[in-house]
Motif scaffolding. Structure first.
Motif, short mmCIF file in Angstrom:
data_model
loop_
_atom_site.label_atom_id
_atom_site.label_comp_id
_atom_site.label_asym_id
_atom_site.label_seq_id
_atom_site.Cartn_x
_atom_site.Cartn_y
_atom_site.Cartn_z
N LEU A 92 0.84 -1.20 0.00
CA LEU A 92 0.00 0.00 0.00
C LEU A 92 0.87 1.25 0.00
O LEU A 92 0.64 2.19 -0.78
CB LEU A 92 -0.92 0.01 1.22
CG LEU A 92 -1.70 1.30 1.48
CD1 LEU A 92 -2.76 1.52 0.40
CD2 LEU A 92 -2.35 1.28 2.87
N THR A 93 1.88 1.27 0.86
CA THR A 93 2.79 2.41 0.94
C THR A 93 3.48 2.65 -0.40
O THR A 93 3.62 3.79 -0.85
CB THR A 93 3.83 2.18 2.05
OG1 THR A 93 3.16 2.06 3.30
CG2 THR A 93 4.82 3.33 2.12
N GLU A 94 3.90 1.56 -1.04
CA GLU A 94 4.57 1.67 -2.33
C GLU A 94 3.65 2.23 -3.40
O GLU A 94 4.04 3.11 -4.18
CB GLU A 94 5.09 0.30 -2.76
CG GLU A 94 5.89 0.31 -4.04
CD GLU A 94 6.48 -1.05 -4.36
OE1 GLU A 94 7.71 -1.18 -4.36
OE2 GLU A 94 5.68 -1.98 -4.62
N VAL A 95 2.41 1.74 -3.45
CA VAL A 95 1.45 2.23 -4.44
C VAL A 95 1.16 3.71 -4.23
O VAL A 95 1.15 4.51 -5.18
CB VAL A 95 0.14 1.41 -4.40
CG1 VAL A 95 -0.95 2.08 -5.23
CG2 VAL A 95 0.39 -0.01 -4.91
N LEU A 96 0.96 4.10 -2.98
CA LEU A 96 0.69 5.51 -2.69
C LEU A 96 1.88 6.38 -3.09
O LEU A 96 1.70 7.48 -3.62
CB LEU A 96 0.37 5.69 -1.21
CG LEU A 96 -1.00 5.19 -0.75
CD1 LEU A 96 -1.09 5.17 0.77
CD2 LEU A 96 -2.12 6.05 -1.34
N SER A 97 3.09 5.90 -2.84
CA SER A 97 4.28 6.64 -3.24
C SER A 97 4.36 6.79 -4.75
O SER A 97 4.69 7.88 -5.27
CB SER A 97 5.53 5.91 -2.72
OG SER A 97 6.71 6.56 -3.14
N ASN A 98 4.00 5.73 -5.48
CA ASN A 98 4.00 5.80 -6.94
C ASN A 98 2.96 6.79 -7.45
O ASN A 98 3.20 7.51 -8.43
CB ASN A 98 3.72 4.41 -7.53
CG ASN A 98 4.85 3.43 -7.30
OD1 ASN A 98 5.98 3.83 -7.00
ND2 ASN A 98 4.56 2.14 -7.40
N ILE A 99 1.81 6.82 -6.80
CA ILE A 99 0.76 7.76 -7.20
C ILE A 99 1.23 9.20 -6.99
O ILE A 99 1.07 10.06 -7.85
CB ILE A 99 -0.55 7.49 -6.43
CG1 ILE A 99 -1.17 6.17 -6.89
CG2 ILE A 99 -1.55 8.64 -6.61
CD1 ILE A 99 -2.33 5.71 -6.03
N ARG A 100 1.83 9.47 -5.83
CA ARG A 100 2.32 10.82 -5.54
C ARG A 100 3.40 11.22 -6.54
O ARG A 100 3.46 12.38 -6.98
CB ARG A 100 2.86 10.88 -4.11
CG ARG A 100 1.87 10.54 -3.00
CD ARG A 100 0.80 11.59 -2.79
NE ARG A 100 -0.40 11.36 -3.55
CZ ARG A 100 -1.45 10.64 -3.13
NH1 ARG A 100 -1.45 10.06 -1.95
NH2 ARG A 100 -2.52 10.54 -3.89
N ALA A 101 4.26 10.27 -6.91
CA ALA A 101 5.32 10.57 -7.88
C ALA A 101 4.71 10.87 -9.25
O ALA A 101 5.16 11.79 -9.95
CB ALA A 101 6.29 9.39 -7.97
N ALA A 102 3.69 10.10 -9.63
CA ALA A 102 3.03 10.33 -10.92
C ALA A 102 2.33 11.69 -10.94
O ALA A 102 2.31 12.38 -11.96
CB ALA A 102 2.03 9.21 -11.21
N GLU A 103 1.74 12.08 -9.80
CA GLU A 103 1.14 13.41 -9.70
C GLU A 103 2.20 14.48 -9.93
O GLU A 103 1.99 15.43 -10.70
CB GLU A 103 0.51 13.60 -8.31
CG GLU A 103 -0.74 12.81 -8.05
CD GLU A 103 -1.18 12.90 -6.59
OE1 GLU A 103 -2.36 12.67 -6.33
OE2 GLU A 103 -0.32 13.19 -5.72
N ALA A 104 3.33 14.35 -9.26
CA ALA A 104 4.38 15.36 -9.35
C ALA A 104 4.93 15.46 -10.78
O ALA A 104 5.19 16.56 -11.27
CB ALA A 104 5.51 15.02 -8.38
N GLU A 105 5.08 14.31 -11.42
CA GLU A 105 5.65 14.30 -12.77
C GLU A 105 4.77 15.03 -13.78
O GLU A 105 5.26 15.55 -14.78
CB GLU A 105 5.86 12.85 -13.23
CG GLU A 105 7.04 12.17 -12.56
CD GLU A 105 7.14 10.70 -12.93
OE1 GLU A 105 6.41 10.27 -13.86
OE2 GLU A 105 7.94 9.99 -12.30
N THR A 106 3.47 15.04 -13.52
CA THR A 106 2.54 15.69 -14.45
C THR A 106 2.04 17.04 -13.93
O THR A 106 1.10 17.60 -14.48
CB THR A 106 1.34 14.77 -14.74
OG1 THR A 106 0.76 14.33 -13.50
CG2 THR A 106 1.77 13.55 -15.54
N GLY A 107 2.68 17.53 -12.87
CA GLY A 107 2.34 18.85 -12.35
C GLY A 107 1.01 18.93 -11.64
O GLY A 107 0.45 20.03 -11.50
#
Length: 223
Positions: free
Chosen positions: A7-22
């Motif tokens: 769960l922690t890993e998935v949430l981290s990936n989501i936050r990273a994807a948000e940041a990458e797309t502004g």
């Protein structure tokens, strides 16, 4: 890794994807798909902080979620599988969000049952972006008219759109199509993306991603 670790890993990936797309941090809601898993597998994920869950079947959900929701009243439960009209009463009683509104008969039944129970569920329209014969959902070219009928004829406050792309096609064009439809209709909520492609979905504007096996692991085989 435990389910809490995943769960922690998935949430981290989501936050990273948000940041990458502004996109703002926290703009995407993770729906943890717990179908086929029992309460013993779900509770560690709840304990890790997850509060939004998705299920495919009303009957299966009735067996585990009333007790879990009583214990954790801030949980939001999404129905992400097809809903038959003979299960609408049970669905309205148990779920907070129904993502699979796809026909007028169901829209009428939901409106009647929500009125009877004094509840106002959040509702998404499912779009069959790949025009697959075996899959539920309205066709893309019919989505705007259906949302309009839901609002004007059935009195439903449709909040967003949902889609499941064909498993054998690249998901990005389907995500782009759903986001385009939502923009044209004036809907801000877009539910798309699963374990294999949720980061792509975030890049295309998903507000909700539905992730199961990447959190819970391999699903138990049906008995």
């Amino acid at each position: 890794m435990t389910a809490a670790d995943r769960l922690t890993e998935v949430l981290s990936n989501i936050r990273a994807a948000e940041a990458e797309t502004g996109r703002p941090d926290g703009s995407v809601t993770l729906v943890a798909v717990s179908k086929t898993f029992g309460a013993d597998a779900i509770e560690p994920v709840i304990a890790a902080g997850q509060r939004t869950f998705g299920e495919n079947r009303v009957q299966e959900s009735q067996a585990k979620w009333p007790a879990l929701k009583a214990a954790y009243p801030d949980i939001e439960l999404h129905l992400i599988g097809p809903l038959q009209t003979n299960k609408v009463k049970e669905a309205v009683a148990l779920f907070d969000v129904i993502e699979t509104v796809d026909r007028d008969k169901l829209a009428r039944a939901l409106a009647k049952e929500m009125d009877a129970q004094g509840k106002s569920l959040r509702l998404f329209v499912q779009v069959n972006t790949g025009a697959e014969e075996q899959k539920a959902g309205v066709l893309p070219e019919e989505a705007a008219a259906f949302v309009r009928r839901c609002r004007e004829e059935h009195g439903l406050a449709i909040e967003g759109l949902m889609a499941i792309p064909p498993f054998d096609e690249p998901p990005a064009p389907h995500f782009a199509l759903l986001a385009k439809l939502a923009g044209e209709i004036g809907l801000k909520t877009i539910s798309m993306g699963m374990s294999a492609d949720y980061e792509i979905a975030v890049a295309h504007g998903a507000t909700h991603v539905r992730v199961g096996s990447a959190i819970f692991g391999t699903r138990p085989k049906p008995v």
